[in-house]
Design an enzyme around this catalytic site. Structure first.
Site, PDB file in Angstrom:
ATOM      1  N   ARG A 103       0.865  -1.174   0.000  1.00  0.00           N
ATOM      2  CA  ARG A 103       0.000   0.000   0.000  1.00  0.00           C
ATOM      3  C   ARG A 103       0.907   1.231   0.000  1.00  0.00           C
ATOM      4  O   ARG A 103       2.063   1.166   0.422  1.00  0.00           O
ATOM      5  CB  ARG A 103      -0.891   0.027   1.243  1.00  0.00           C
ATOM      6  CG  ARG A 103      -1.801  -1.185   1.399  1.00  0.00           C
ATOM      7  CD  ARG A 103      -2.600  -1.071   2.690  1.00  0.00           C
ATOM      8  NE  ARG A 103      -3.512  -2.196   2.886  1.00  0.00           N
ATOM      9  CZ  ARG A 103      -3.239  -3.281   3.600  1.00  0.00           C
ATOM     10  NH1 ARG A 103      -2.049  -3.387   4.197  1.00  0.00           N
ATOM     11  NH2 ARG A 103      -4.121  -4.255   3.720  1.00  0.00           N
ATOM     12  N   LYS A 127      -1.904  -2.232   8.136  1.00  0.00           N
ATOM     13  CA  LYS A 127      -3.041  -1.634   8.833  1.00  0.00           C
ATOM     14  C   LYS A 127      -3.167  -2.199  10.243  1.00  0.00           C
ATOM     15  O   LYS A 127      -2.851  -3.358  10.494  1.00  0.00           O
ATOM     16  CB  LYS A 127      -4.334  -1.923   8.064  1.00  0.00           C
ATOM     17  CG  LYS A 127      -4.474  -1.147   6.753  1.00  0.00           C
ATOM     18  CD  LYS A 127      -5.820  -1.435   6.118  1.00  0.00           C
ATOM     19  CE  LYS A 127      -6.028  -0.603   4.866  1.00  0.00           C
ATOM     20  NZ  LYS A 127      -7.353  -0.865   4.237  1.00  0.00           N
ATOM     21  N   HIS A 196      -2.868   2.165  -6.531  1.00  0.00           N
ATOM     22  CA  HIS A 196      -3.235   0.909  -5.867  1.00  0.00           C
ATOM     23  C   HIS A 196      -3.352  -0.237  -6.879  1.00  0.00           C
ATOM     24  O   HIS A 196      -3.335  -1.408  -6.501  1.00  0.00           O
ATOM     25  CB  HIS A 196      -4.558   1.086  -5.117  1.00  0.00           C
ATOM     26  CG  HIS A 196      -4.695   0.187  -3.922  1.00  0.00           C
ATOM     27  ND1 HIS A 196      -3.870   0.261  -2.804  1.00  0.00           N
ATOM     28  CD2 HIS A 196      -5.557  -0.832  -3.661  1.00  0.00           C
ATOM     29  CE1 HIS A 196      -4.220  -0.652  -1.929  1.00  0.00           C
ATOM     30  NE2 HIS A 196      -5.237  -1.340  -2.420  1.00  0.00           N
ATOM     31  N   ARG A 199      -0.650  -2.818  -6.632  1.00  0.00           N
ATOM     32  CA  ARG A 199      -0.881  -3.851  -5.611  1.00  0.00           C
ATOM     33  C   ARG A 199      -1.851  -4.909  -6.139  1.00  0.00           C
ATOM     34  O   ARG A 199      -1.630  -6.113  -5.955  1.00  0.00           O
ATOM     35  CB  ARG A 199      -1.427  -3.185  -4.335  1.00  0.00           C
ATOM     36  CG  ARG A 199      -1.776  -4.142  -3.201  1.00  0.00           C
ATOM     37  CD  ARG A 199      -2.121  -3.300  -1.966  1.00  0.00           C
ATOM     38  NE  ARG A 199      -2.921  -4.018  -0.989  1.00  0.00           N
ATOM     39  CZ  ARG A 199      -2.429  -4.757   0.009  1.00  0.00           C
ATOM     40  NH1 ARG A 199      -1.124  -4.895   0.142  1.00  0.00           N
ATOM     41  NH2 ARG A 199      -3.222  -5.346   0.875  1.00  0.00           N
ATOM     42  N   HIS A 222      -3.861  -9.262   4.339  1.00  0.00           N
ATOM     43  CA  HIS A 222      -5.310  -9.284   4.519  1.00  0.00           C
ATOM     44  C   HIS A 222      -5.661 -10.090   5.766  1.00  0.00           C
ATOM     45  O   HIS A 222      -5.173 -11.204   5.952  1.00  0.00           O
ATOM     46  CB  HIS A 222      -6.000  -9.915   3.314  1.00  0.00           C
ATOM     47  CG  HIS A 222      -6.016  -9.036   2.111  1.00  0.00           C
ATOM     48  ND1 HIS A 222      -6.233  -9.504   0.823  1.00  0.00           N
ATOM     49  CD2 HIS A 222      -5.861  -7.693   1.980  1.00  0.00           C
ATOM     50  CE1 HIS A 222      -6.194  -8.506  -0.032  1.00  0.00           C
ATOM     51  NE2 HIS A 222      -5.966  -7.402   0.642  1.00  0.00           N
ATOM     52  N   TYR A 231      -9.291 -11.541  -6.169  1.00  0.00           N
ATOM     53  CA  TYR A 231      -8.247 -11.611  -7.189  1.00  0.00           C
ATOM     54  C   TYR A 231      -8.333 -12.881  -8.023  1.00  0.00           C
ATOM     55  O   TYR A 231      -7.820 -12.919  -9.135  1.00  0.00           O
ATOM     56  CB  TYR A 231      -6.865 -11.489  -6.536  1.00  0.00           C
ATOM     57  CG  TYR A 231      -6.652 -10.155  -5.881  1.00  0.00           C
ATOM     58  CD1 TYR A 231      -6.573  -8.990  -6.644  1.00  0.00           C
ATOM     59  CD2 TYR A 231      -6.544 -10.031  -4.494  1.00  0.00           C
ATOM     60  CE1 TYR A 231      -6.395  -7.753  -6.039  1.00  0.00           C
ATOM     61  CE2 TYR A 231      -6.363  -8.801  -3.890  1.00  0.00           C
ATOM     62  CZ  TYR A 231      -6.292  -7.667  -4.673  1.00  0.00           C
ATOM     63  OH  TYR A 231      -6.137  -6.452  -4.082  1.00  0.00           O
TER      64      TYR A 231
END
Length: 256
Positions: A103, A127, A196, A199, A222, A231
């Site tokens: 990110r 995150k 993004h 990514r 994730h 994906y």
């Protein structure tokens, strides 16, 4: 009149929007806005009830993230000019963002101690304060080595800063600075894309190359594998597109 509008009036409005081409996402926003509007009227004592409370929000369509092909990624990286110090920095920056699936915030937060050149690993701060180790390849190691040895000391000068990517003032490179450089480079290629997308492309290319879903989940950081599953749909769509292109080219060659 807003004082006398009932649930049927709200339904008629939503139906009108739906039959005029609005997407489920837009209609869901409209429904939320109507509810909020009537809630305000109740607070202001214009009405005693909220006729939109009975409206059901439509399901929002899940749109697949756009990805770049491996050729487009190579063209993007090759388009970065290497005749300036900042061009070499940018090549290292975007090589890492793509090859490690970072990110923008994760690229910004990288510090010198997070880059383990010998082991070819990045300690990524994701995150929620979660950390993960992401490997990088030989191409990324070459770009990192060149940037660390030849460029970063010149940009830093006599200042002290442990940030890995530096701006022209010797401070930590910002998200705004990265976005600006990305758009300048992508426009030079005649493409429309978001940063993004690098990514998204990283994840899609891994799956297309045979990586398993759980491994890609770990690399992306994730929390839920369901987030990563999108994906697989992109990969399937991309494969169908590649097959169609191959068939069209084959037909053109046989016709000739």
């Amino acid at each position: 009149m807003i004082e006398t509008a009932d649930t049927d009036d709200c339904i008629d409005f939503v139906f009108f929007r739906a039959t005029n081409g609005c997407t489920g996402k837009t209609i869901a926003k409209d429904t939320a806005a109507i509810r909020s509007f009537f809630r305000y009227l109740v607070i202001e004592r214009v009405r005693n009830d909220n006729p939109a409370d009975l409206l059901e929000s439509p399901r929002r369509e899940k749109t697949l993230p756009r990805v770049l092909t491996p050729v487009q990624i190579d063209d993007f990286l090759d388009a970065i000019p290497l005749d300036t110090d900042y061009g070499i920095r940018d090549r290292c920056l975007f090589e890492l963002i793509y090859s490690c699936g970072l990110r923008v915030s994760e690229a910004v937060s990288l510090s010198l101690v997070d880059v383990r050149l010998k082991e070819r690993l990045l300690l990524v701060h994701g995150k929620g304060g979660k950390e993960r180790l992401v490997p990088f390849g030989e191409a990324a190691r070459f770009q990192i080595t060149r940037y660390l040895q030849d460029i970063r000391p010149k940009i830093l000068g006599k200042k002290r800063n442990d940030a890995f990517f530096l701006n022209y003032r010797g401070g930590r490179l910002t998200r705004k600075g990265i976005w600006k450089r990305f758009h300048e480079i992508i426009l030079s290629q005649g493409l429309e894309s978001k940063i993004h997308t690098l990514r998204h492309s990283f994840a899609t290319h891994l799956l297309a190359g045979g990586a398993d879903l759980r491994s890609v989940q770990e690399l992306l950081g994730h929390a839920d594998v369901a987030t990563t599953q999108i994906y697989t749909h992109i990969e399937n769509s991309a494969l169908q597109m590649y097959h169609a292109d191959f068939f069209d080219n084959y037909q053109a060659e046989t016709d000739n």
